[in-house]
Design a protein around this motif. Sequence first.
Motif, PDB file in Angstrom:
ATOM      1  N   ARG A  19       0.833  -1.217   0.000  1.00  0.00           N
ATOM      2  CA  ARG A  19       0.000   0.000   0.000  1.00  0.00           C
ATOM      3  C   ARG A  19       0.866   1.265   0.000  1.00  0.00           C
ATOM      4  NH1 ARG A  19      -4.704   1.502   4.384  1.00  0.00           N
ATOM      5  NH2 ARG A  19      -5.295   3.460   3.410  1.00  0.00           N
ATOM      6  N   THR A  20       1.905   1.258   0.835  1.00  0.00           N
ATOM      7  CA  THR A  20       2.817   2.394   0.889  1.00  0.00           C
ATOM      8  C   THR A  20       3.561   2.559  -0.435  1.00  0.00           C
ATOM      9  OG1 THR A  20       3.114   2.048   3.262  1.00  0.00           O
ATOM     10  CG2 THR A  20       4.716   3.444   2.175  1.00  0.00           C
ATOM     11  N   ALA A  22       2.444   1.668  -3.406  1.00  0.00           N
ATOM     12  CA  ALA A  22       1.482   2.217  -4.371  1.00  0.00           C
ATOM     13  C   ALA A  22       1.318   3.717  -4.174  1.00  0.00           C
ATOM     14  CB  ALA A  22       0.131   1.513  -4.232  1.00  0.00           C
ATOM     15  N   GLY A  23       1.297   4.164  -2.919  1.00  0.00           N
ATOM     16  CA  GLY A  23       1.211   5.600  -2.648  1.00  0.00           C
ATOM     17  C   GLY A  23       2.434   6.349  -3.148  1.00  0.00           C
ATOM     18  N   VAL A  25       4.372   5.451  -5.661  1.00  0.00           N
ATOM     19  CA  VAL A  25       4.291   5.495  -7.123  1.00  0.00           C
ATOM     20  C   VAL A  25       3.297   6.567  -7.569  1.00  0.00           C
ATOM     21  CG1 VAL A  25       3.606   4.181  -9.175  1.00  0.00           C
ATOM     22  CG2 VAL A  25       5.044   3.117  -7.430  1.00  0.00           C
ATOM     23  N   ASP A  26       2.173   6.666  -6.878  1.00  0.00           N
ATOM     24  CA  ASP A  26       1.200   7.724  -7.199  1.00  0.00           C
ATOM     25  C   ASP A  26       1.830   9.108  -7.055  1.00  0.00           C
ATOM     26  OD1 ASP A  26      -0.796   5.899  -7.751  1.00  0.00           O
ATOM     27  OD2 ASP A  26      -1.744   6.087  -5.772  1.00  0.00           O
ATOM     28  N   ARG A  27       2.628   9.317  -5.987  1.00  0.00           N
ATOM     29  CA  ARG A  27       3.300  10.607  -5.777  1.00  0.00           C
ATOM     30  C   ARG A  27       4.294  10.899  -6.890  1.00  0.00           C
ATOM     31  NH1 ARG A  27       2.862  13.164  -1.039  1.00  0.00           N
ATOM     32  NH2 ARG A  27       4.994  13.930  -1.055  1.00  0.00           N
ATOM     33  N   LEU A  29       4.009   9.807 -10.021  1.00  0.00           N
ATOM     34  CA  LEU A  29       3.247  10.081 -11.236  1.00  0.00           C
ATOM     35  C   LEU A  29       2.622  11.470 -11.245  1.00  0.00           C
ATOM     36  CD1 LEU A  29       1.555   6.605 -11.744  1.00  0.00           C
ATOM     37  CD2 LEU A  29       3.458   7.584 -13.050  1.00  0.00           C
ATOM     38  N   ASP A  30       2.179  11.946 -10.084  1.00  0.00           N
ATOM     39  CA  ASP A  30       1.529  13.267 -10.065  1.00  0.00           C
ATOM     40  C   ASP A  30       2.477  14.410  -9.706  1.00  0.00           C
ATOM     41  OD1 ASP A  30       1.748  13.260  -7.268  1.00  0.00           O
ATOM     42  OD2 ASP A  30      -0.354  12.773  -6.953  1.00  0.00           O
ATOM     43  N   GLU A  32       4.064  15.021  -6.854  1.00  0.00           N
ATOM     44  CA  GLU A  32       4.126  15.428  -5.451  1.00  0.00           C
ATOM     45  C   GLU A  32       5.440  15.042  -4.774  1.00  0.00           C
ATOM     46  OE1 GLU A  32       0.852  14.723  -2.820  1.00  0.00           O
ATOM     47  OE2 GLU A  32      -0.563  14.767  -4.488  1.00  0.00           O
TER      48      GLU A  32
END
Length: 46
Positions: A19-20, A22-23, A25-27, A29-30, A32
């Motif tokens: 979960r961490t 995935a978070g 990777v999301d950061r 991509l966007d 952040e």
Amino acid sequence: MLDQNQDRHVLIVLADSPRTLAGAVDRLLDGEFRNDLVTDYVGVGR
């Protein structure tokens, strides 16, 4: 950690759970992740 060597870019992302990760990777991509940079090549997320 970002390693740029021999015409390659290798990004190492460590996490304590899927979960961490995935978070993280999301950061990435966007965009952040820039708030977590310690140097041009190393960042520490919270």
